[in-house]
Scaffold this active site. Structure first.
Site, PDB file in Angstrom:
ATOM      1  N   TYR A   1     138.727  52.595-108.400  1.00 43.26           N
ATOM      2  CA  TYR A   1     137.682  52.046-109.267  1.00 43.26           C
ATOM      3  C   TYR A   1     138.330  51.234-110.385  1.00 43.26           C
ATOM      4  O   TYR A   1     137.932  50.098-110.662  1.00 43.26           O
ATOM      5  CB  TYR A   1     136.814  53.175-109.836  1.00 43.26           C
TER       6      TYR A   1
ATOM      7  N   SER B   1     134.549  47.493-117.594  1.00 43.70           N
ATOM      8  CA  SER B   1     134.663  48.915-117.907  1.00 43.70           C
ATOM      9  C   SER B   1     135.958  49.144-118.673  1.00 43.70           C
ATOM     10  O   SER B   1     136.934  48.417-118.469  1.00 43.70           O
ATOM     11  CB  SER B   1     134.690  49.737-116.611  1.00 43.70           C
TER      12      SER B   1
END
Length: 188
Positions: free
Chosen positions: A123, A110
């Site tokens: 995250y 990501s």
């Protein structure tokens, strides 16, 4: 919460592909947090097909909230899926790839593995860990003709956050702060 996410399998999502490709497509569901399940599924895939050329590793567990508001248990869960699930899968593929003379690992990470922002700290931390581990792995396995690619997508319009995301319990102290206004979990 992680148990309920494991239960959330879209069984019909691959029906069209199964219909079109028949025996060329093998579908199984597994728990990435269970190394024995990962090992069994990977070994079964190699038994069925003989060789597998590509591992597309796309573990994703979205966890949002302030660092203070995310519990130790929730932190463990995001790392268990995003980091350890990805690593366990790659580790299980590697002996097979070496034996067959090569392979390709495509690790979906990501852009959050490159930065962090309010309510994405844990995250992002998990995605940074994925990036660090797979950058090292790429160099380590290169002599075995195993290629590693890390893909870092940015924001994509899906139901990932709103439908599948997990949220910490942000303390009331964050009300009326920049966190609440610019990135709060209330804006999901």
């Amino acid at each position: 919460m992680i148990g309920s996410l494991r239960q959330h399998v879209k069984k019909d999502a691959l029906a069209a592909l199964e219909s079109e490709y028949g025996a060329q497509l093998w579908v199984t569901a597994l728990d990435l947090t269970n190394p024995q399940a990962v090992n069994g599924a990977v070994n079964q895939a190699f038994q069925i097909f003989g060789t597998v050329d590509v591992l597309l590793n796309n573990a994703a567990y979205g966890l949002y909230g302030t660092v203070e508001g995310i519990s130790t248990k929730q932190t463990g869960e995001v790392f268990s899926v995003n980091v350890f699930g990805s690593l366990n899968t790659a580790r299980t593929f590697l002996p097979h790839f070496r034996e067959q003379g090569g392979g390709q690992i495509i690790q979906i990470a990501s852009m959050a593995g490159q930065y962090s922002a309010p309510v994405t700290g844990m995250y992002s931390a998990s995605k940074w860990a994925v990036e660090a581990a797979f950058e090292a792995l790429a160099t380590e396995v290169e002599p075995f003709n195993i290629q590693t690619t890390i893909v870092e997508p940015g924001g994509i319009r899906t139901n990932f956050v709103g439908g599948n995301g997990v949220f910490g319990e942000d303390p009331i102290a964050y009300q009326d702060t920049k966190v609440e206004k610019n990135g709060s979990t209330d804006e999901r």
